[in-house]
Each structure stands twice: as structure tokens, then as C-alpha cells.
Write a protein that holds these residues in place. Structure first.
Motif, short mmCIF file in Angstrom:
data_model
loop_
_atom_site.label_atom_id
_atom_site.label_comp_id
_atom_site.label_asym_id
_atom_site.label_seq_id
_atom_site.Cartn_x
_atom_site.Cartn_y
_atom_site.Cartn_z
N THR A 1 43.86 38.45 32.97
CA THR A 1 45.15 39.06 32.63
C THR A 1 46.11 38.01 32.08
N HIS A 2 46.16 36.87 32.79
CA HIS A 2 47.10 35.84 32.37
C HIS A 2 46.66 35.17 31.07
N ASP B 1 48.89 35.32 27.77
CA ASP B 1 49.36 34.07 27.14
C ASP B 1 48.99 34.04 25.66
N HIS C 1 44.46 42.55 26.65
CA HIS C 1 45.33 42.37 27.82
C HIS C 1 45.60 43.72 28.49
N HIS D 1 59.06 40.55 29.20
CA HIS D 1 57.96 40.96 30.09
C HIS D 1 57.51 39.77 30.95
N PHE D 2 57.39 38.63 30.30
CA PHE D 2 56.95 37.41 31.00
C PHE D 2 57.98 37.00 32.05
N LEU E 1 58.00 39.25 35.13
CA LEU E 1 56.86 39.28 36.03
C LEU E 1 56.74 38.03 36.89
C1 HEM Z 1 52.54 42.50 23.43
C2 HEM Z 1 52.51 42.84 24.68
C3 HEM Z 1 52.35 41.91 25.85
C4 HEM Z 1 52.52 40.55 25.94
C5 HEM Z 1 52.96 39.59 24.85
C6 HEM Z 1 52.22 40.18 27.30
C7 HEM Z 1 52.26 38.89 27.79
C8 HEM Z 1 52.00 38.53 29.09
C9 HEM Z 1 52.10 37.20 29.62
C10 HEM Z 1 52.52 35.97 28.80
C11 HEM Z 1 51.75 37.24 30.92
C12 HEM Z 1 51.78 36.10 31.92
C13 HEM Z 1 50.74 35.08 31.68
C14 HEM Z 1 50.88 33.89 32.59
O1 HEM Z 1 51.49 33.99 33.66
O2 HEM Z 1 50.36 32.83 32.23
C15 HEM Z 1 51.41 38.61 31.25
C16 HEM Z 1 51.00 39.06 32.48
C17 HEM Z 1 50.76 40.36 32.79
N1 HEM Z 1 50.86 41.43 31.93
FE1 HEM Z 1 51.35 41.37 29.98
N2 HEM Z 1 51.88 41.31 28.00
C18 HEM Z 1 51.96 42.38 27.16
C19 HEM Z 1 51.71 43.68 27.45
C20 HEM Z 1 51.32 44.14 28.67
C21 HEM Z 1 51.03 45.51 29.01
C22 HEM Z 1 51.10 46.65 28.00
C23 HEM Z 1 50.67 45.54 30.32
C24 HEM Z 1 50.27 46.70 31.16
C25 HEM Z 1 50.52 47.92 30.93
C26 HEM Z 1 50.76 44.19 30.84
C27 HEM Z 1 50.48 43.83 32.13
C28 HEM Z 1 50.51 42.56 32.64
C29 HEM Z 1 50.19 42.21 34.00
C30 HEM Z 1 49.77 43.17 35.11
C31 HEM Z 1 50.34 40.82 34.11
C32 HEM Z 1 50.11 39.96 35.34
C33 HEM Z 1 51.25 40.13 36.29
C34 HEM Z 1 51.11 39.34 37.57
O3 HEM Z 1 50.96 38.12 37.53
O4 HEM Z 1 51.19 39.97 38.61
N3 HEM Z 1 51.15 43.37 29.82
N4 HEM Z 1 51.58 39.37 30.12
#
Ligand code: HEM
Length: 240
Positions: free
Chosen positions: A44-45, A49, A92, A188-189, A192
Motif C-alpha cells: 500500500t505504501h 508513494d 494502490h 491524503h498523505f 493518514l
Molecule cells: C492519486 C491517488 C492517491 C495517491 C497519490 C495516494 C498516495 C498515498 C501515499 C503517498 C501513501 C503513504 C505512503 C507512505 O506512507 O509511504 C498512501 C497510503 C495509503 N493510501 Fe493512498 N493514495 C491515493 C489514493 C488512495 C485511494 C483511492 C485509497 C483507498 C480508497 C487509498 C488508500 C490508502 C491507504 C489505506 C494507505 C495506508 C494508510 C495507513 O498507513 O494506514 N489511497 N497513499
């Protein structure tokens, strides 16, 4: 730049953009991923990223090519890189739906093998309420989904025939939403990570620079446009 060089560069870009995905497959195939204490979290991460990195790379093309006419050919690669941002965003999202939310892929696959393809839907029905609950309760999921929907719209309208059908102006207006997608991705980042964690600062800094570059260019362009008007006014004053 010759046609051959463009093709060679495009090939190189495909390899570069696919490298993280190939690396992930490699980790899976050689068993390293399984040794990770939390493989789903890792995927996921990792995919999150890379979505953001490639999205920021897409946004960097326009300001970079404005620096010099010699690198104006970069614009030819923007669509390709943008589509890879959508590819990683979808990976992702799929990780979230099929791994994070507990979709039992093994059961679904064995259902297909034993002639019960309906198992795909049954598994979907099991996880659906948890996903809806997440979507309603967690704002970082909402804003992430917004970013994904925008990238989906941009990918769906990226072929040249769609652009022609939409008309250049409308197409350009819609594709400006890529900035909203990147802002939503960064928010979003931030939303979270735990309070006090500053991990997203680098992505935020890059996005800020790219947005500022765009604003500075717009202001500069407007001031250039308004200059002839000043000259005309000055001429009119002199004539009086
Ligand atoms: C263009 C859209 C998106 C981008 C750019 C994005 C980007 C990211 C990034 C940078 C991280 C953290 C990575 C890290 O900690 O190193 C992350 C974590 C996460 N993203 Fe996304 N994301 C996107 C869309 C989504 C969508 C649509 C979902 C779910 C419906 C989602 C669910 C999650 C979850 C569950 C995590 C981990 C959270 C945790 O650590 O508990 N993301 N995302």
C-alpha cells in the motif's frame, strides 16, 4: 529531436516507469515480500508513494520545458508519464480493495476453479460494507478517492480522438484538474500520517515549487500581454 530519438526515449521511459512495479513483482517472486512483517502495508505504501512521485513528475514537465526551447520536446512524454501515475494509483486502490480490506483472493480463485465464479461477487459483498464504512468515516480515503477519480477521468480522456471530440479548450480545462489530483494526493498523505509525523514534507515541497512555477509563469505572461496596451496608451497621450 528526431522521430527515432523520441521512440528510444519513450522506450526508456516505459522501462523507468515500470521499474517500481517490476521491483515489487521481484520481491513477491523471490519471497522477500512474505518475510516482511506486514506485506500488505508495504505494498500500500509503496504504490501510494510511487503514484505521488510519478504524478509530480508529470506536473514537472510543463515548467521544465518552459525553461528552454531545447527541451520543449519533453511535452511529448507528458501523457505517457501521466498514464503511469494512473496505473500506480489503480494498483494502490486495488491493493486497498483486494488486500487491505480483506478480499479473500484465494477463495475467489478456488471458486472459479471449482466452477463457482459467483464467489468473486460473494467475496466482494463481504468486504463492501467495510469499504463504505471507511469511505464515510475516514477523510483521507475520501480525498484519496477524489484524486483517483480525477486521474481516471484524465486517463479516459487522454486518447487523441477523445481530445478532438471534446475540443481543445474543454480538454485543456479538464486536464488542469491534474493539479487538484496532486493537491488531493498530498492532503491524503498528510491526513493518514500520525500527528507530528512530517514524512509528506518532501512531496509537499516539490508540489509547492511546481504550483509556484505555474503561478509565476501566468503572472509573467499576463504582464507581457498588457505591455502593448501601455505602449498604445502612451502613444495616445503623446498625440494629445
Ligand atoms: C492519486 C491517488 C492517491 C495517491 C497519490 C495516494 C498516495 C498515498 C501515499 C503517498 C501513501 C503513504 C505512503 C507512505 O506512507 O509511504 C498512501 C497510503 C495509503 N493510501 Fe493512498 N493514495 C491515493 C489514493 C488512495 C485511494 C483511492 C485509497 C483507498 C480508497 C487509498 C488508500 C490508502 C491507504 C489505506 C494507505 C495506508 C494508510 C495507513 O498507513 O494506514 N489511497 N497513499
Amino acid at each position: 529531436m528526431s522521430k527515432r530519438s523520441i521512440i528510444a526515449l519513450k522506450f526508456l521511459l516505459h522501462l523507468l516507469c515500470l521499474a517500481p512495479f517490476i521491483y515489487l513483482l521481484h520481491l513477491y517472486r523471490n519471497g522477500t515480500l512474505e518475510l516482511n512483517p506486514d506485506p500488505v502495508n508495504y505494498i500500500t505504501h509503496f504504490t501510494g508513494d510511487w503514484t505521488l512521485y510519478i504524478l509530480l513528475a508529470t506536473l514537472a514537465i510543463t515548467p521544465l520545458r518552459r525553461l528552454s526551447p531545447r527541451i520543449s520536446f519533453l511535452i511529448r512524454f507528458r501523457r505517457l508519464i501521466g498514464l503511469y501515475a494512473f496505473f500506480y494509483a489503480t494498483l494502490h486502490l486495488a491493493t486497498y480493495v483486494f488486500l487491505f480490506s480483506g478480499y479473500d483472493i484465494a477463495t475467489a480463485l478456488s471458486g472459479i476453479r471449482s466452477g463457482h465464479p459467483g464467489e468473486i461477487i460473494t467475496q466482494w459483498k463481504i468486504i463492501w460494507p467495510a469499504i463504505v464504512d471507511d469511505l464515510l468515516k475516514r477523510r483521507f480515503i475520501q480525498v484519496g478517492l477524489l484524486a483517483w477519480v480525477i486521474l481516471f477521468l484524465l486517463a479516459a480522456t487522454s486518447p487523441s480522438f477523445v481530445m478532438r471530440a471534446m475540443g481543445g479548450k474543454n480538454w485543456q480545462r479538464l486536464h488542469r484538474l491534474v493539479y487538484v489530483a496532486a493537491i488531493a494526493g498530498v492532503i491524503h498523505f498528510w491526513w493518514l500520517v500520525k500527528t507530528g509525523v512530517r514524512t509528506p514534507w518532501k512531496d509537499t515541497a516539490v508540489l509547492t515549487v511546481l504550483l509556484l512555477a505555474r503561478i509565476v509563469y501566468m503572472v509573467w505572461k499576463r504582464s507581457r500581454k498588457s505591455k502593448p496596451a501601455i505602449k498604445i496608451n502612451a502613444a495616445a497621450v503623446r498625440a494629445r
